[in-house]
Each structure stands twice: as C-alpha cells, then as structure tokens.
Design a protein around this motif. Structure first.
Motif, short mmCIF file in Angstrom:
data_model
loop_
_atom_site.label_atom_id
_atom_site.label_comp_id
_atom_site.label_asym_id
_atom_site.label_seq_id
_atom_site.Cartn_x
_atom_site.Cartn_y
_atom_site.Cartn_z
N SER A 50 43.66 50.83 46.97
CA SER A 50 42.65 50.48 47.22
C SER A 50 41.93 51.23 45.41
O SER A 50 41.08 50.14 44.98
CB SER A 50 42.42 51.69 48.67
OG SER A 50 40.53 51.39 48.09
N LEU A 53 42.81 48.04 43.42
CA LEU A 53 41.86 47.02 43.54
C LEU A 53 40.58 47.55 43.25
O LEU A 53 39.75 46.55 42.51
CB LEU A 53 41.28 47.16 46.31
CG LEU A 53 42.56 46.00 46.53
CD1 LEU A 53 42.58 46.83 47.59
CD2 LEU A 53 42.62 45.26 46.12
N GLY A 54 40.45 48.41 43.09
CA GLY A 54 39.30 49.04 41.80
C GLY A 54 39.32 48.65 40.95
O GLY A 54 38.49 47.75 40.68
N HIS A 56 41.06 46.31 39.50
CA HIS A 56 40.16 44.56 39.13
C HIS A 56 39.18 44.48 39.43
O HIS A 56 38.33 43.28 39.52
CB HIS A 56 41.09 44.55 40.79
CG HIS A 56 43.19 44.24 40.86
ND1 HIS A 56 42.95 43.23 39.81
CD2 HIS A 56 43.76 44.23 41.28
CE1 HIS A 56 44.87 43.74 40.29
NE2 HIS A 56 44.85 43.75 40.64
N GLN A 57 38.49 44.80 40.88
CA GLN A 57 37.21 44.71 41.68
C GLN A 57 36.46 44.72 39.88
O GLN A 57 35.64 44.13 39.97
CB GLN A 57 36.84 45.25 42.04
CG GLN A 57 35.08 45.17 42.91
CD GLN A 57 34.55 46.23 42.96
OE1 GLN A 57 34.85 47.24 43.06
NE2 GLN A 57 33.08 46.39 44.00
N GLU A 58 36.62 46.00 39.22
CA GLU A 58 35.48 46.23 37.90
C GLU A 58 35.95 45.16 36.57
O GLU A 58 35.02 44.97 36.23
CB GLU A 58 35.87 47.31 37.13
CG GLU A 58 35.23 47.73 36.08
CD GLU A 58 35.21 48.99 35.27
OE1 GLU A 58 34.74 50.41 35.89
OE2 GLU A 58 36.80 49.29 35.16
N THR A 93 38.10 49.38 51.32
CA THR A 93 36.75 49.55 50.18
C THR A 93 37.63 51.19 49.60
O THR A 93 35.86 50.61 48.39
CB THR A 93 36.05 49.14 50.14
OG1 THR A 93 35.55 49.82 51.61
CG2 THR A 93 36.49 47.31 51.59
N MET A 96 36.67 51.03 45.77
CA MET A 96 36.02 49.94 45.80
C MET A 96 34.99 50.10 44.76
O MET A 96 34.35 51.31 45.70
CB MET A 96 35.79 49.05 46.06
CG MET A 96 36.82 47.37 45.72
SD MET A 96 36.62 46.81 46.68
CE MET A 96 38.19 45.76 47.04
N SER A 97 33.80 50.84 43.91
CA SER A 97 32.67 50.80 43.38
C SER A 97 31.55 49.61 44.59
O SER A 97 31.59 48.35 44.28
CB SER A 97 32.32 50.46 42.21
OG SER A 97 30.79 51.16 41.78
N MET A 101 29.97 45.39 44.76
CA MET A 101 30.59 44.60 46.53
C MET A 101 29.17 44.89 47.27
O MET A 101 28.41 44.88 47.10
CB MET A 101 31.05 46.90 47.22
CG MET A 101 32.75 46.65 46.94
SD MET A 101 33.63 47.03 48.84
CE MET A 101 32.46 46.47 50.05
N TYR A 131 31.11 39.36 42.65
CA TYR A 131 31.26 40.40 43.77
C TYR A 131 32.25 40.51 44.43
O TYR A 131 33.42 39.34 44.71
CB TYR A 131 29.60 40.43 44.29
CG TYR A 131 28.51 41.03 43.64
CD1 TYR A 131 28.40 41.90 43.64
CD2 TYR A 131 28.44 39.90 42.80
CE1 TYR A 131 26.88 42.89 43.58
CE2 TYR A 131 27.01 41.16 42.08
CZ TYR A 131 26.57 42.32 42.13
OH TYR A 131 25.49 42.79 41.78
N VAL A 132 32.74 41.44 44.81
CA VAL A 132 33.19 41.15 46.35
C VAL A 132 32.80 41.73 47.30
O VAL A 132 32.22 43.04 47.70
CB VAL A 132 34.30 42.17 46.45
CG1 VAL A 132 35.58 42.08 47.43
CG2 VAL A 132 35.92 42.59 45.33
#
Ligand code: AMP
Ligand code: MG
Length: 287
Positions: A50, A53-54, A56-58, A93, A96-97, A101, A131-132
């Motif tokens: 997770s 993933l955070g 990647h998300q950023e 999640t 993630m931020s 999201m 966005y995710v």
C-alpha cells in the motif's frame, strides 16, 4: 512465481463460480516466506504494498498536475453482501493520499439518476486525470441486482453487457486503467459475517433486513455474476475473481493486482517546468 493476474483473471466464457474455492489462496509466495502466521505476514506485506501504491499515486497525481497525462486508475469492487468491499478498500488504500483519491459507493439510483442512462452516474463518478478511483459497487449492479430483481426487462439488461464493454473500452482509450475485482465469498461465510453484524451493536448500521431477501436469491446472483464476468472480462478491462473467505488473502491479492497495474503504468514525477538553479539562487539571495 506466476503472475497473480494470470491465476485470477476471468477467461471470457469459461468462468464457473462454483469451481472457484472461496477459501482458496492462489499465487501466494512459498510457506518459507510467509512463515507460521499468514495473517501477520499479510498485514506487513499489505502495508508495504500500500505504501508503494501511495508513491505511484503521488507520481500519477504530480504528472497530471503538470497537465501532460490523461492517466488515471479505477478499482472496481463487486461482491455479495459482507463480501469485504469496505475492508479491502480500507486496507489496500491505507498508504495512499486522500488528496489524489476518489472513492464512490453506489446504492439504488436516485430519482434524478433514474432519468438518465445507467452509465450516466458512473461517468460522473470516474476519476479524472491523475486520480485513483475506487468504486464500491458499480455499473455492474445494473446487470446484477437489476437482472435478479427484474428492475428492467430482459430485453434491456441483455444489451447492457455490450454497452458496458464499449464504455470501458472508450475510457481505457482515454487513459483509464481499470482493475475489476469480484470478491468471492461462500454462502456459509456470508452467514457468519451477517451474524457477526447482528451480534455487534457497532455493526448494526451495516445490516439491512433486506440482506436476508438478497441472500435467499444467492444462486440467481451467482448466475448473474458469472454471466457478467464472462461477458465483460476484456483485454483492456479484465475481471479478476479473488477468493474472499480469508480476509488476509483477499487484502494481499487485491493489493498485488493493483501493484501490477501500477507497475505497468509506471507513472513518473514530471520534470520541473522552471529553472531549479535560478529559483534556488533567487531564494538564497532573498531576505
Ligand atoms: P450497500 O453496499 O450494502 O450499502 O448496499 C447498496 C445497495 O444498493 C445494494 O443492495 C445494491 O444492490 C443496491 N444498488 C446498487 N446499485 C444499484 C442499481 N444500479 N440498481 C439498484 N440497486 C442498486
Ligand atoms: Mg449492505
């Protein structure tokens, strides 16, 4: 180790849900890696994934902010009641931020939503660039509950599979990475979890007396699920069936599927669109 996606992906036309063991644990690393306590192993592993993933998300968020990408990611979760959708979202999640999201739950359509095509509210809820998104239930309800309860005629729902495939293909062509997961629990596990909800006053808000009527239609739902997954597991938006009776496996499997999707997407931090050295010199020189 085999790619988990190959083990869990639905091959169109060939899925029989009765043939998937809800207590199964396909694709786990060997016992010597997991050790004696799979739950503890999963907790640590899921937290690590997770966190990745955070990151990647950023990167995804940052690259969209610079305006040079349409990339966005959507996790679609479907399951019978008590299938573990909320718990999965919470665990997967966690790293993630919330800023990047967008999690949306779909209930029965409102009066306004009913005035429109079934995909109208779905389009409006899609993650925008960077966005995710997470869908807790989705447009698939329109070929599940809508079919089981005959909310629309057969002539209507039978067309929806093709409409869904077209819609998802169009979105995929426009930068959307779609990961669709059915959390597959057994009937016995659902009973156990419903009883736990009744036994715990802090869980009563999750219980709905109507859940029993839905449970009574178990076989119809399994059939509707199998048809939806068989007809809408496509190259651009495959369906995965994740055995859901063991929560620790479920969390690990969904986290791992997302990690694979992000690794392929491989978002990157954008290059600064200003002169970094010049900015630094100006800042240092300023009072
Ligand atoms: P829950 O996820 O437990 O809050 O329940 C949401 C309820 O909304 C479920 O009973 C779903 O079957 C229902 N629902 C979701 N989407 C639709 C839809 N498109 N049409 C009718 N009912 C829906
Ligand atoms: Mg419910």
């Amino acid at each position: 180790m085999p790619d988990l996606r190959d083990l869990l992906r639905v091959r169109p036309g060939s899925l029989r849900l009765a043939g998937v063991d809800p207590r199964g644990t396909p694709g786990l690393p060997p016992k010597r890696v997991i050790g004696k306590d799979p739950k503890a192993w999963s907790r640590t592993e899921v937290a690590t994934i997770s966190g990745e993933l955070g990151v990647h998300q950023e990167k995804l968020f940052a690259s969209a902010k610079q305006g040079d990408t349409r990339q966005r990611v959507l996790l679609v979760l479907q399951a019978m009641d008590c299938g573990g959708k909320d718990g999965t979202v919470r665990n997967v999640t966690a790293g993630m931020s919330p800023t990047g999201m967008k999690a949306v739950s779909f209930g029965p359509p409102s009066e306004q939503e009913k005035q429109h095509d079934f995909l109208w509210r779905i389009r409006a809820a899609l993650p925008t660039a960077g966005y995710v998104g997470v869908f807790n239930r989705s447009h698939y309800e329109d070929v599940l509950v809508a079919r089981v309860h005959e909310l629309v005629g057969e002539d209507v729902w039978t067309h929806r599979y093709d409409e869904i495939n077209e819609f998802e293909a169009e979105q995929a062509a426009d930068g959307l990475t779609i990961v669709k997961v059915m959390l597959h629990i057994s009937r016995e596990e659902q009973k156990k979890r419903l009883l736990q909800r009744l036994d715990d006053p802090t869980k009563h808000w999750k219980y709905n007396p109507g859940d029993l009527a839905e449970r009574a239609r178990w076989d119809d739902y399994q059939q509707a699920y199998a048809d939806a997954l068989n007809r809408c597991s496509t190259a651009v938006a495959p369906w995965y069936v994740v055995p859901g009776d063991r929560k620790w496996y479920r969390n690990w499997a969904v986290a791992t599927l997302l990690r694979k999707a992000f690794a392929e997407l491989d978002p990157q931090y954008p290059k600064a669109d200003f002169d970094v050295d010049e900015q630094r010199a100006a800042l240092v020189a300023a009072p």
